[in-house]
Design a protein around this motif. Structure first.
Motif, mmCIF file in Angstrom:
data_model
loop_
_atom_site.group_PDB
_atom_site.id
_atom_site.type_symbol
_atom_site.label_atom_id
_atom_site.label_comp_id
_atom_site.label_asym_id
_atom_site.label_seq_id
_atom_site.Cartn_x
_atom_site.Cartn_y
_atom_site.Cartn_z
ATOM 1 N N LEU A 36 -35.579 -0.718 36.768
ATOM 2 C CA LEU A 36 -36.054 -1.231 37.439
ATOM 3 C C LEU A 36 -35.184 -3.034 36.850
ATOM 4 O O LEU A 36 -35.254 -3.662 37.727
ATOM 5 N N LEU A 37 -34.939 -2.882 35.712
ATOM 6 C CA LEU A 37 -34.593 -4.243 35.038
ATOM 7 C C LEU A 37 -33.356 -4.001 35.252
ATOM 8 O O LEU A 37 -32.719 -5.975 35.453
ATOM 9 N N PHE A 38 -32.154 -3.540 35.432
ATOM 10 C CA PHE A 38 -30.694 -3.541 35.740
ATOM 11 C C PHE A 38 -30.483 -2.849 37.028
ATOM 12 O O PHE A 38 -29.111 -3.476 37.383
ATOM 13 N N GLY A 39 -31.510 -2.843 36.974
ATOM 14 C CA GLY A 39 -31.093 -2.719 39.586
ATOM 15 C C GLY A 39 -30.721 -3.733 40.207
ATOM 16 O O GLY A 39 -31.799 -4.414 40.042
ATOM 17 N N GLU A 44 -31.540 1.882 47.772
ATOM 18 C CA GLU A 44 -32.293 2.510 47.735
ATOM 19 C C GLU A 44 -32.407 3.101 46.439
ATOM 20 O O GLU A 44 -33.516 3.778 46.595
ATOM 21 N N SER A 45 -32.102 3.261 45.861
ATOM 22 C CA SER A 45 -32.469 3.579 44.150
ATOM 23 C C SER A 45 -33.257 2.794 43.371
ATOM 24 O O SER A 45 -34.515 3.479 42.763
ATOM 25 N N ILE A 50 -38.935 2.461 42.188
ATOM 26 C CA ILE A 50 -40.143 1.900 41.797
ATOM 27 C C ILE A 50 -41.550 3.121 42.353
ATOM 28 O O ILE A 50 -42.473 3.188 42.001
ATOM 29 N N LEU A 51 -41.380 4.026 43.559
ATOM 30 C CA LEU A 51 -41.813 5.201 43.600
ATOM 31 C C LEU A 51 -41.671 6.037 42.440
ATOM 32 O O LEU A 51 -42.922 6.646 42.719
#
Length: 77
Positions: A36-39, A44-45, A50-51
């Motif tokens: 989440l920090l580097f995405g 879609e990823s 998050i899911l």
């Protein structure tokens, strides 16, 4: 023996495995946080991360509560 006593007896037998499952969930939480920090937002990823975060936090809270309650029941009063 009531069903509650038999349930907690079974949980007590698997305390070590619950602890290992909790550590695995913490590891998954760290990997998800890195994603989440580097995405890149909007991909879609990122949505899948998050899911994954929701699933890991939900299941981790259940495992933590059961583990904590089983440890608390073992403490003599």
């Amino acid at each position: 023996m009531s069903w509650k006593e038999s349930f907690w007896s079974l949980v007590r037998d698997y305390q070590t495995q619950l602890g290992m499952l909790w550590l695995f969930l913490v590891f998954m939480l760290v990997l998800t946080a890195i994603t989440l920090l580097f995405g890149e937002r909007g991909t879609e990823s990122y949505t899948l991360a998050i899911l994954n975060l929701v699933i890991v936090l939900g299941f981790g809270s259940i495992v933590s509560a059961v583990f904590w309650m089983s440890v608390r029941r073992d403490i003599p009063r």
